[in-house]
Write a protein that holds these residues in place. Structure first.
Motif, short mmCIF file in Angstrom:
data_model
loop_
_atom_site.label_atom_id
_atom_site.label_comp_id
_atom_site.label_asym_id
_atom_site.label_seq_id
_atom_site.Cartn_x
_atom_site.Cartn_y
_atom_site.Cartn_z
N ASP A 126 0.83 -1.21 0.00
CA ASP A 126 0.00 0.00 0.00
C ASP A 126 0.86 1.26 0.00
O ASP A 126 0.57 2.23 -0.72
CB ASP A 126 -0.92 0.02 1.23
CG ASP A 126 -2.02 -1.03 1.11
OD1 ASP A 126 -2.10 -1.69 0.05
OD2 ASP A 126 -2.79 -1.17 2.07
N GLU A 127 1.90 1.21 0.82
CA GLU A 127 2.79 2.36 0.93
C GLU A 127 3.54 2.59 -0.39
O GLU A 127 3.68 3.72 -0.88
CB GLU A 127 3.80 2.05 2.04
CG GLU A 127 4.17 3.21 2.91
CD GLU A 127 5.18 2.74 3.96
OE1 GLU A 127 5.96 3.59 4.40
OE2 GLU A 127 5.21 1.54 4.31
N LEU A 128 4.01 1.49 -0.97
CA LEU A 128 4.72 1.59 -2.26
C LEU A 128 3.82 2.19 -3.33
O LEU A 128 4.22 3.08 -4.08
CB LEU A 128 5.23 0.21 -2.67
CG LEU A 128 5.91 0.11 -4.04
CD1 LEU A 128 7.13 -0.78 -3.96
CD2 LEU A 128 4.96 -0.41 -5.10
N LEU A 129 2.57 1.72 -3.38
CA LEU A 129 1.64 2.23 -4.40
C LEU A 129 1.39 3.72 -4.19
O LEU A 129 1.33 4.49 -5.14
CB LEU A 129 0.32 1.45 -4.35
CG LEU A 129 0.40 -0.03 -4.77
CD1 LEU A 129 -0.93 -0.73 -4.48
CD2 LEU A 129 0.77 -0.16 -6.23
N ALA A 130 1.26 4.12 -2.93
CA ALA A 130 0.93 5.52 -2.63
C ALA A 130 2.08 6.47 -2.95
O ALA A 130 1.85 7.63 -3.28
CB ALA A 130 0.53 5.64 -1.16
N GLN A 131 3.31 5.97 -2.84
CA GLN A 131 4.47 6.86 -2.97
C GLN A 131 5.09 6.91 -4.37
O GLN A 131 5.90 7.78 -4.65
CB GLN A 131 5.56 6.43 -1.98
CG GLN A 131 5.18 6.62 -0.53
CD GLN A 131 6.32 6.25 0.39
OE1 GLN A 131 7.47 6.09 -0.04
NE2 GLN A 131 6.02 6.13 1.66
N LEU A 161 -3.58 -8.67 -8.26
CA LEU A 161 -2.93 -7.93 -7.15
C LEU A 161 -3.15 -6.43 -7.36
O LEU A 161 -3.37 -5.68 -6.42
CB LEU A 161 -1.42 -8.25 -7.16
CG LEU A 161 -0.57 -7.63 -6.07
CD1 LEU A 161 -0.91 -8.25 -4.71
CD2 LEU A 161 0.92 -7.83 -6.36
N ILE A 162 -3.08 -6.01 -8.63
CA ILE A 162 -3.35 -4.61 -8.95
C ILE A 162 -4.80 -4.53 -9.43
O ILE A 162 -5.09 -4.64 -10.62
CB ILE A 162 -2.34 -4.08 -10.01
CG1 ILE A 162 -0.89 -4.34 -9.57
CG2 ILE A 162 -2.59 -2.60 -10.29
CD1 ILE A 162 -0.47 -3.66 -8.27
N ASP A 163 -5.70 -4.37 -8.47
CA ASP A 163 -7.13 -4.28 -8.77
C ASP A 163 -7.58 -2.83 -8.56
O ASP A 163 -6.73 -1.94 -8.38
CB ASP A 163 -7.92 -5.25 -7.89
CG ASP A 163 -7.69 -4.99 -6.40
OD1 ASP A 163 -7.00 -3.99 -6.06
OD2 ASP A 163 -8.19 -5.77 -5.58
N SER A 164 -8.89 -2.59 -8.57
CA SER A 164 -9.33 -1.19 -8.48
C SER A 164 -8.92 -0.56 -7.16
O SER A 164 -8.58 0.62 -7.11
CB SER A 164 -10.84 -1.08 -8.73
OG SER A 164 -11.51 -1.91 -7.82
N ALA A 165 -8.91 -1.35 -6.07
CA ALA A 165 -8.50 -0.80 -4.77
C ALA A 165 -7.03 -0.41 -4.79
O ALA A 165 -6.64 0.65 -4.27
CB ALA A 165 -8.77 -1.82 -3.66
N ALA A 166 -6.20 -1.26 -5.39
CA ALA A 166 -4.76 -0.95 -5.48
C ALA A 166 -4.54 0.29 -6.35
O ALA A 166 -3.73 1.17 -6.01
CB ALA A 166 -4.00 -2.15 -6.03
N ARG A 212 3.12 -10.60 -16.05
CA ARG A 212 2.02 -11.39 -16.61
C ARG A 212 0.76 -10.55 -16.50
O ARG A 212 0.50 -9.91 -15.47
CB ARG A 212 1.84 -12.71 -15.85
CG ARG A 212 2.84 -13.79 -16.20
CD ARG A 212 2.66 -14.32 -17.63
NE ARG A 212 3.59 -15.41 -17.94
CZ ARG A 212 4.80 -15.22 -18.47
NH1 ARG A 212 5.24 -14.00 -18.76
NH2 ARG A 212 5.58 -16.25 -18.72
N GLY A 213 -0.06 -10.59 -17.55
CA GLY A 213 -1.26 -9.76 -17.63
C GLY A 213 -2.21 -9.89 -16.45
O GLY A 213 -2.66 -8.89 -15.90
N PRO A 214 -2.54 -11.14 -16.05
CA PRO A 214 -3.58 -11.29 -15.03
C PRO A 214 -3.20 -10.75 -13.64
O PRO A 214 -4.03 -10.74 -12.74
CB PRO A 214 -3.80 -12.81 -14.97
CG PRO A 214 -3.33 -13.32 -16.29
CD PRO A 214 -2.17 -12.43 -16.66
N ILE A 215 -1.97 -10.29 -13.46
CA ILE A 215 -1.61 -9.64 -12.18
C ILE A 215 -2.37 -8.32 -12.06
O ILE A 215 -2.63 -7.84 -10.97
CB ILE A 215 -0.08 -9.46 -12.09
CG1 ILE A 215 0.62 -10.82 -12.12
CG2 ILE A 215 0.32 -8.67 -10.83
CD1 ILE A 215 2.12 -10.76 -12.34
#
Ligand code: GLV
Ligand code: GLV
Length: 333
Positions: free
Chosen positions: A203-208, A225-230, A245-248
């Protein structure tokens, strides 16, 4: 195929690979080669698996339980011609005594190069700018247009810090980026220091991060792993790069976020349902979409052949393969 030699084992290569990549196996096996211009069909896979002692498979061949069960008794390994191996049912292979292997290291540098290429090309808007020029809309240098991303000082968040993630960190460091990573395993402190890489929670990595680059394998844990919340946690200016890979990534959620202006851009090499690309993604703004090119250099494809055939030759010789991804309790002999 050269003349069939009944004294040699038979290796089914499901799709033609560059001739240079066959050097390691030449003269040591009969090669049954799949088509050049397309993947093997299901029927061709079944037929090949029936005739072979070993199979060299492509990352887009679904090697599922039914196919492995229909294989001849002689098949002793499936050597994926890729570092990723999410296309193989490992448990089924294990149960049937069939080794599964991959080609690590061979793919590292070319994939890391492509991740940097996507960052640079997207970050500087190279493709739209080039199209503008070719349309005749280049009106001379301008101080105010095409203002892109400067890598120096930008925060790069690497998701998955295996060999490829580390190779990206090395390159990014050369460009002066500030590197963070998210990974189940913590890097050895000396290596983390050498790479200048700080470990963060996802979460921190995504935010920064100004750029988020995906380098983890596709597993049940990393699917979407990277969905709408991420995506919602990311900066509205951030760029998502995916060469893994695409489905991640939830492609539809990503496309919607691009359309709604909630994310800065996406530079992608891989897709959820290759060769299909989600129609919404094709329509979305601020995207750079390339067709799964991560390992496409001749040298890489030759290295991948060397590794795949090292696996094949070891197993056909009754030994454990150098790059296993499963461990059959009772390998076929
Ligand atoms: C390419 O995508 C690979 O897994 O080698
Ligand atoms: C990828 O991260 C690899 O381990 O090669």
């Amino acid at each position: 195929m050269d003349k069939f030699d009944p004294a040699l084992p038979t290796v089914f290569v499901t799709r033609a690979i560059p001739p240079e990549a066959l050097a390691a196996i030449q003269g040591k096996a009969n090669i049954l080669m799949g088509p050049c211009d397309r993947p093997s069909t299901r029927e061709e896979l079944i037929e090949g698996f029936r005739q072979a002692d070993a199979v060299v498979s492509m990352l887009n061949d679904p090697i599922d339980a039914a196919l492995l069960e229909a294989a001849g008794e002689r098949v002793r390994l499936v050597a994926n011609y890729a570092v990723g191996f999410n296309n193989i049912d490992l448990a089924a292979a294990e149960r049937l005594g069939i080794w599964a292997t991959n080609t690590p290291e061979a793919t590292t540098d070319s994939t890391a190069d492509l991740a940097m290429a996507l960052m640079l090309a997207f970050g500087r808007g190279l493709f739209p700018a080039e199209q503008e020029l070719r349309r005749g809309d280049f009106n001379g240098w301008s101080p105010t247009t095409h203002l892109g991303l400067l890598l120096r000082g930008a925060r790069l968040g690497i998701v998955g810090m295996g060999r490829i993630g580390q190779a990206v960190a090395r390159r990014a460091r050369g460009f002066g980026m500030r590197v963070a990573y998210h990974s189940r395993r913590e890097l050895d402190p000396a290596l983390a220091q050498e790479l200048g890489a700080e470990r963060l929670g996802l979460d921190e990595l995504l935010a920064q991060s100004d750029v988020v680059s995906i380098h983890c394998p596709l597993t049940p844990q990393t699917r979407h792993l990277i969905d709408s919340a991420a995506i919602a946690r990311m900066k509205s200016t951030a760029i998502l790069v995916n060469t893994a890979r695409g489905p991640i990534v939830d492609e539809e959620a990503l496309a919607q976020a691009l359309i709604d202006g909630r994310i800065g851009g996406a530079a992608l090499d891989v897709y959820e349902r290759e060769p299909l690309v989600h129609p919404l993604l094709l329509k979305a703004p601020r995207t750079l979409l390339v067709p799964h090119l991560g390992t496409s250099t001749l040298q890489t494809r030759v290295d991948m052949g060397d590794k795949a055939f090292a696996n094949v030759l070891a197993v056909l010789d009754g030994k454990a393969p150098p790059f296993p991804v499963n461990l059959p309790p009772r390998p076929r002999s």
